[in-house]
Design a protein around this motif. Structure first.
Motif, mmCIF file in Angstrom:
data_model
loop_
_atom_site.group_PDB
_atom_site.id
_atom_site.type_symbol
_atom_site.label_atom_id
_atom_site.label_comp_id
_atom_site.label_asym_id
_atom_site.label_seq_id
_atom_site.Cartn_x
_atom_site.Cartn_y
_atom_site.Cartn_z
ATOM 1 N N MET A 73 2.142 -72.039 -16.370
ATOM 2 C CA MET A 73 2.203 -70.623 -15.470
ATOM 3 C C MET A 73 2.942 -69.561 -16.202
ATOM 4 S SD MET A 73 3.201 -70.167 -11.560
ATOM 5 C CE MET A 73 2.398 -71.286 -10.880
ATOM 6 N N ASN A 74 2.424 -68.315 -16.513
ATOM 7 C CA ASN A 74 2.982 -67.130 -17.243
ATOM 8 C C ASN A 74 4.137 -66.719 -16.180
ATOM 9 O OD1 ASN A 74 1.721 -65.286 -15.529
ATOM 10 N ND2 ASN A 74 0.162 -65.264 -17.033
ATOM 11 N N LYS A 75 4.909 -65.830 -16.640
ATOM 12 C CA LYS A 75 6.052 -65.426 -15.858
ATOM 13 C C LYS A 75 5.878 -64.559 -14.743
ATOM 14 C CE LYS A 75 10.825 -63.537 -16.245
ATOM 15 N NZ LYS A 75 12.007 -63.263 -16.766
ATOM 16 N N PRO A 76 4.800 -63.618 -15.101
ATOM 17 C CA PRO A 76 4.372 -62.625 -13.780
ATOM 18 C C PRO A 76 3.728 -63.615 -12.538
ATOM 19 C CG PRO A 76 3.750 -61.666 -15.874
ATOM 20 C CD PRO A 76 4.322 -62.883 -16.100
ATOM 21 N N ASP A 77 3.068 -64.621 -13.030
ATOM 22 C CA ASP A 77 2.587 -65.662 -11.954
ATOM 23 C C ASP A 77 3.886 -66.395 -11.331
ATOM 24 O OD1 ASP A 77 -0.141 -64.821 -12.543
ATOM 25 O OD2 ASP A 77 -0.474 -66.417 -13.887
ATOM 26 N N ARG A 78 4.731 -66.784 -12.144
ATOM 27 C CA ARG A 78 5.836 -67.553 -11.638
ATOM 28 C C ARG A 78 6.563 -66.582 -10.624
ATOM 29 N NH1 ARG A 78 6.714 -68.954 -16.666
ATOM 30 N NH2 ARG A 78 8.520 -67.618 -17.048
ATOM 31 N N LEU A 79 6.461 -65.363 -10.922
ATOM 32 C CA LEU A 79 7.356 -64.374 -10.396
ATOM 33 C C LEU A 79 6.668 -64.187 -8.812
ATOM 34 C CD1 LEU A 79 8.675 -61.832 -12.764
ATOM 35 C CD2 LEU A 79 10.039 -63.193 -11.503
ATOM 36 N N GLN A 80 5.346 -64.079 -9.052
ATOM 37 C CA GLN A 80 4.506 -63.940 -7.798
ATOM 38 C C GLN A 80 4.639 -65.130 -6.678
ATOM 39 O OE1 GLN A 80 3.211 -61.197 -6.800
ATOM 40 N NE2 GLN A 80 3.621 -59.870 -8.501
ATOM 41 N N SER A 81 4.938 -66.341 -7.336
ATOM 42 C CA SER A 81 4.886 -67.675 -6.389
ATOM 43 C C SER A 81 6.416 -67.783 -5.892
ATOM 44 C CB SER A 81 4.653 -68.830 -7.256
ATOM 45 O OG SER A 81 5.657 -68.973 -8.268
ATOM 46 N N GLU A 100 9.652 -56.036 -14.188
ATOM 47 C CA GLU A 100 8.770 -56.990 -13.897
ATOM 48 C C GLU A 100 9.199 -57.690 -12.383
ATOM 49 O OE1 GLU A 100 5.789 -57.546 -15.161
ATOM 50 O OE2 GLU A 100 6.584 -56.096 -16.876
ATOM 51 N N VAL A 101 10.530 -58.205 -12.156
ATOM 52 C CA VAL A 101 10.919 -58.684 -10.879
ATOM 53 C C VAL A 101 10.809 -57.495 -9.845
ATOM 54 C CG1 VAL A 101 12.771 -59.789 -9.738
ATOM 55 C CG2 VAL A 101 12.740 -60.264 -12.198
ATOM 56 N N ALA A 102 11.166 -56.156 -10.118
ATOM 57 C CA ALA A 102 10.813 -55.139 -9.431
ATOM 58 C C ALA A 102 9.482 -55.132 -8.893
ATOM 59 C CB ALA A 102 11.405 -53.898 -9.790
ATOM 60 N N ILE A 103 8.548 -55.378 -9.753
ATOM 61 C CA ILE A 103 7.292 -55.110 -9.290
ATOM 62 C C ILE A 103 6.678 -56.381 -8.445
ATOM 63 C CG2 ILE A 103 4.799 -55.447 -10.596
ATOM 64 C CD1 ILE A 103 5.631 -53.670 -13.020
ATOM 65 N N ALA A 104 7.397 -57.351 -8.910
ATOM 66 C CA ALA A 104 6.753 -58.609 -7.896
ATOM 67 C C ALA A 104 7.232 -58.144 -6.372
ATOM 68 C CB ALA A 104 7.395 -59.674 -8.356
ATOM 69 N N LEU A 105 8.608 -57.669 -6.519
ATOM 70 C CA LEU A 105 9.272 -57.315 -5.014
ATOM 71 C C LEU A 105 8.363 -56.281 -4.225
ATOM 72 C CD1 LEU A 105 12.932 -57.657 -5.987
ATOM 73 C CD2 LEU A 105 11.768 -58.835 -4.010
ATOM 74 N N SER A 106 7.152 -55.619 -4.879
ATOM 75 C CA SER A 106 6.654 -54.587 -4.472
ATOM 76 C C SER A 106 5.952 -54.765 -3.133
ATOM 77 C CB SER A 106 5.650 -54.025 -5.194
ATOM 78 O OG SER A 106 6.660 -53.653 -6.354
ATOM 79 N N TRP A 115 14.135 -45.527 -9.307
ATOM 80 C CA TRP A 115 13.186 -44.823 -8.475
ATOM 81 C C TRP A 115 11.948 -45.806 -7.788
ATOM 82 C CZ3 TRP A 115 13.995 -39.851 -7.453
ATOM 83 C CH2 TRP A 115 12.964 -38.980 -6.746
ATOM 84 N N ARG A 116 11.562 -46.775 -8.581
ATOM 85 C CA ARG A 116 10.749 -47.555 -7.984
ATOM 86 C C ARG A 116 11.250 -48.321 -6.557
ATOM 87 N NH1 ARG A 116 6.271 -50.751 -9.945
ATOM 88 N NH2 ARG A 116 6.810 -49.988 -12.161
ATOM 89 N N LEU A 117 12.263 -48.795 -6.807
ATOM 90 C CA LEU A 117 13.181 -49.335 -5.648
ATOM 91 C C LEU A 117 13.383 -48.275 -4.371
ATOM 92 C CD1 LEU A 117 15.871 -51.450 -7.494
ATOM 93 C CD2 LEU A 117 13.708 -52.305 -6.585
#
Length: 488
Positions: A1-9, A30-36, A77-79
């Motif tokens: 499982m790649n990192k983006p998928d691991r973050l989403q899980s 990438e973590v901030a994106i996963a927290l979107s 700014w994303r946060l």
């Protein structure tokens, strides 16, 4: 499982913990994106370690290395966009005075990061911010991006007037690098995209507009005509349409500008894109609002007993001689409350003899002052260039003294005001600069002068530009010769 998928899980608590432990800003994004996910950041913000990492990120944005700061700001700014609970903390942090930023061009390759960074520019507070934003807008000018519009809005809000906005964009565009074999075409394409954003930004902002805005806008358009290589026809058509649309966008809401011919100086520049040929049909719709404004200006002044041949000349440039005469004859037939002399002028283009003589005396008096006006115009251009060259460095030197810093900024503002007023006066007399410092030209005693021996020098280098004046129905008249030195 790649990192983006691991973050989403991961659940929110797990993502918040990962965010708190992450030090690499690319991974942190990438973590901030996963927290979107809706509400995720608000829940994460309740955790002390997550909030501590936010504070660390704020510190990186304010004091970190240049490349780190540019990466940290879009994350913040994303946060901020996704959690109201963080809005005040991040807004206060980004609004606090910070050191100058290095260029963002090329550092942020992700379009979304560039969008967030552009939106954050409305808050950032650092020396030279207005020039920085202008460079950012120009860097976005080649392609259609979502970042260009918020950056343009930020620039308009960061400058004291729309005149200064145009001046900053002119300098940034003129100095922007080009990696293509046709820099003129690239510069013109960038300008088209920039004008597109200016038009939209003017619908969303309420900038201060002074009477020097017309010449400043014309100078911005002139950057697209400064190269030796010809522009493609499609580029010229699109630039003409965008140019007229932007002109109308800042003149129409400020009707006092309509009475001043120099407000329309941009039309003279756009006309050169096709002169001596006629305007192409594709530009008809874009030119019609300008024709309407010029018509309104002529009749408004006519009802006040004033005749302005410069506005008539601009009407002729915007249409053609035949169409212009038709418009004026229609005004003469339909206008109410105008004198017979002014009506005669509208019908024939000439005043009765007694009025023409009076105008001639007035013109003679003004011509005697032309040289002094031209000298002031040229000197303030050179002072403005010097101010632009040393401005940021000087502010960095005096920043330690609040009194010196404020005095220097006031001095710069006065210089800019003086330059704008001199440019406006010169424009009223239809004056413009010709040639640029550093240009290599063939020596002509009718057009050049020098305080150094130049006998035998066929080619000379321009040290200070020539000032010329456009007189209706005549060739360009040289008011001040260009100062030149031998090309050694």
């Amino acid at each position: 499982m790649n990192k983006p998928d691991r973050l989403q899980s991961q659940n929110i608590a797990g993502l918040a913990e990962t965010f708190a432990n992450e030090t690499d800003l690319d991974q942190l994004k990438e973590v901030a994106i996963a927290l979107s996910k809706p509400g995720a950041i608000t829940k994460a913000a309740a955790l002390p370690r997550f909030r501590n990492r936010i504070l660390q990120l704020v510190d990186e944005a304010q004091k970190g290395a240049a490349s780190q700061r540019i990466k940290a700001i879009p994350i913040l700014w994303r946060l901020r966009q996704q959690a109201k609970s963080l809005d005040r903390t991040i807004t206060d942090a980004l609004s606090a005075p910070m050191n100058s930023l290095a260029s963002a061009t090329g550092t942020l390759s992700d379009p979304t990061d560039r969008l967030y960074f552009a939106q954050a520019l409305t808050l950032l507070n650092f020396s030279g911010r207005d020039r920085y934003i202008a460079d950012f807008v120009v860097a976005e000018g080649q392609a259609k991006t979502h970042a260009r519009l918020p950056a343009t809005i930020a620039l308009i809000r960061a400058t004291p007037s729309l005149t200064e906005t145009f001046a900053l964009l002119r300098d940034a565009l003129r100095n922007s690098p080009s990696e293509t074999q046709n820099p003129s075409e690239t510069r013109a394409r960038k300008l088209i995209r920039i004008l597109e954003s200016i038009g939209e930004a003017l619908r969303r902002t309420d900038p201060h507009v002074d009477d020097a805005v017309g010449p400043a806008y014309a100078a911005l358009l002139q950057t697209a005509l400064g190269g030796e290589q010809a522009l493609e026809r499609g580029t010229r058509v699109e630039l003409t349409c965008r140019g007229f649309e932007t002109l109308i966008a800042f003149i129409r809401p400020n009707f006092s500008l309509v009475r001043e011919a120099h407000s329309f100086d941009g039309i003279r520049v756009l006309h050169r894109l096709f002169a001596p040929s006629r305007w192409p049909a594709e530009t008809d719709d874009a030119r019609q609002p300008a024709v309407k404004l010029l018509r309104e200006a002529i009749i408004l002044l006519a009802q006040a007993g004033v005749t302005d041949s410069r506005l008539v000349e601009l009407l002729t440039l915007t249409t053609d001689a035949h169409a212009s005469r038709a418009v004026l004859r229609t005004l003469a037939d339909e206008a109410r409350g105008i004198s017979n002399e002014v009506r005669h002028w509208l019908e024939t283009g000439q005043l009765p003899a007694q009025f023409s003589a009076s105008d001639g005396v007035q013109e003679t008096i003004l011509e005697q002052a032309d040289k002094e006006i031209a000298r002031a115009f040229r000197e303030t251009m050179q002072i403005k260039l010097a101010r632009d060259r040393i401005g940021d460095n000087l502010l960095d030197v005096v920043r330690q003294s609040e009194m010196l810093s404020l005095a220097t900024k006031l001095l710069f503002h006065r210089i800019d005001d003086l330059a704008q007023h001199c440019q406006a006066v010169a424009s009223i007399r239809n004056m413009e600069s010709n040639l640029h410092a550093g240009d290599i030209v063939e020596y002509s005693p009718e057009e050049h002068e020098s305080d150094q021996p130049i006998l035998g020098s066929r080619l000379v280098r321009v040290a200070s530009p020539q000032i010329v004046r456009r007189v209706e129905g005549r060739a360009l008249r040289v008011v001040l010769k260009a100062l030149v030195v031998p090309n050694e």
